[in-house]
Write a protein that holds these residues in place. Structure first.
Motif, PDB file in Angstrom:
ATOM      1  N   LEU A 211       0.837  -1.208   0.000  1.00 35.84           N
ATOM      2  CA  LEU A 211       0.000   0.000   0.000  1.00 35.84           C
ATOM      3  C   LEU A 211       0.867   1.251   0.000  1.00 35.84           C
ATOM      4  CD1 LEU A 211      -2.756   1.385   0.120  1.00 35.84           C
ATOM      5  CD2 LEU A 211      -2.668   1.130   2.612  1.00 35.84           C
ATOM      6  N   VAL A 212       1.872   1.309   0.846  1.00 32.98           N
ATOM      7  CA  VAL A 212       2.768   2.473   0.891  1.00 32.98           C
ATOM      8  C   VAL A 212       3.513   2.617  -0.443  1.00 32.98           C
ATOM      9  CG1 VAL A 212       4.857   3.409   1.988  1.00 32.98           C
ATOM     10  CG2 VAL A 212       3.000   2.514   3.396  1.00 32.98           C
ATOM     11  N   THR A 213       3.956   1.509  -1.009  1.00 32.69           N
ATOM     12  CA  THR A 213       4.624   1.542  -2.308  1.00 32.69           C
ATOM     13  C   THR A 213       3.689   2.084  -3.385  1.00 32.69           C
ATOM     14  OG1 THR A 213       6.029  -0.321  -1.671  1.00 32.69           O
ATOM     15  CG2 THR A 213       5.809   0.124  -4.037  1.00 32.69           C
ATOM     16  N   TYR A 214       2.431   1.636  -3.375  1.00 26.89           N
ATOM     17  CA  TYR A 214       1.438   2.135  -4.318  1.00 26.89           C
ATOM     18  C   TYR A 214       1.261   3.643  -4.167  1.00 26.89           C
ATOM     19  CZ  TYR A 214      -3.218   3.061  -6.228  1.00 26.89           C
ATOM     20  OH  TYR A 214      -4.277   3.594  -6.910  1.00 26.89           O
ATOM     21  N   LEU A 215       1.128   4.115  -2.924  1.00 23.96           N
ATOM     22  CA  LEU A 215       0.945   5.547  -2.680  1.00 23.96           C
ATOM     23  C   LEU A 215       2.151   6.358  -3.146  1.00 23.96           C
ATOM     24  CD1 LEU A 215      -0.721   5.397   0.851  1.00 23.96           C
ATOM     25  CD2 LEU A 215      -1.845   5.800  -1.360  1.00 23.96           C
ATOM     26  N   ILE A 216       3.347   5.837  -2.911  1.00 27.19           N
ATOM     27  CA  ILE A 216       4.559   6.514  -3.381  1.00 27.19           C
ATOM     28  C   ILE A 216       4.577   6.564  -4.908  1.00 27.19           C
ATOM     29  CG2 ILE A 216       7.078   6.276  -3.568  1.00 27.19           C
ATOM     30  CD1 ILE A 216       7.013   5.234  -0.631  1.00 27.19           C
ATOM     31  N   CYS A 217       4.212   5.463  -5.556  1.00 26.53           N
ATOM     32  CA  CYS A 217       4.207   5.423  -7.020  1.00 26.53           C
ATOM     33  C   CYS A 217       3.180   6.379  -7.607  1.00 26.53           C
ATOM     34  CB  CYS A 217       3.955   4.005  -7.507  1.00 26.53           C
ATOM     35  SG  CYS A 217       5.350   2.898  -7.263  1.00 26.53           S
ATOM     36  N   VAL A 218       1.997   6.471  -6.996  1.00 29.42           N
ATOM     37  CA  VAL A 218       0.991   7.417  -7.481  1.00 29.42           C
ATOM     38  C   VAL A 218       1.511   8.841  -7.302  1.00 29.42           C
ATOM     39  CG1 VAL A 218      -1.312   8.374  -7.069  1.00 29.42           C
ATOM     40  CG2 VAL A 218      -0.995   5.901  -7.183  1.00 29.42           C
ATOM     41  N   GLY A 219       2.078   9.131  -6.152  1.00 28.31           N
ATOM     42  CA  GLY A 219       2.643  10.456  -5.919  1.00 28.31           C
ATOM     43  C   GLY A 219       3.749  10.775  -6.912  1.00 28.31           C
ATOM     44  N   PHE A 220       4.604   9.822  -7.185  1.00 31.09           N
ATOM     45  CA  PHE A 220       5.668   9.986  -8.167  1.00 31.09           C
ATOM     46  C   PHE A 220       5.076  10.256  -9.546  1.00 31.09           C
ATOM     47  CE2 PHE A 220       8.608   8.130 -11.296  1.00 31.09           C
ATOM     48  CZ  PHE A 220       9.767   8.843 -11.010  1.00 31.09           C
TER      49      PHE A 220
END
Length: 95
Positions: A22-31
């Motif tokens: 989930l945190v990885t997904y959020l970082i990728c969306v933010g990126f």
């Protein structure tokens, strides 16, 4: 870790992997929001996350739920498989 029950290991790994994904997904969306279009990864996620659509609230939530669910899927399959393989390797080494 060998003294832990399978259920406790599944809970530990389920939460760990789910939060990690989930945190990885959020970082990728933010990126993806801050970089140019050519650097986006959302085309790669779409087939892996049912319901995911780039930059829509329902798509964002579907991706977040899917990412979290994949962590539990891996834990539910991975922990019993690891215990099974570990027992087989341990038994053959002692016998």
């Amino acid at each position: 870790m060998s003294n832990e029950t399978a259920g406790k290991q599944i809970l530990t790994w389920g939460w760990t992997l789910s939060l990690f994904l989930l945190v990885t997904y959020l970082i990728c969306v933010g990126f993806g929001v801050i970089v140019p279009d050519w650097a986006h990864m959302h085309e790669a996620w779409a087939p892996l996350l049912p319901g995911f659509e780039w930059l829509t609230w329902p798509g964002f939530l579907a991706g977040a739920v899917g990412s979290f669910a994949y962590g539990w899927y891996i834990a539910l399959l991975g922990v019993p498989l690891k215990r099974f393989v570990g027992a087989r390797i341990g038994n053959s080494a002692n016998g």
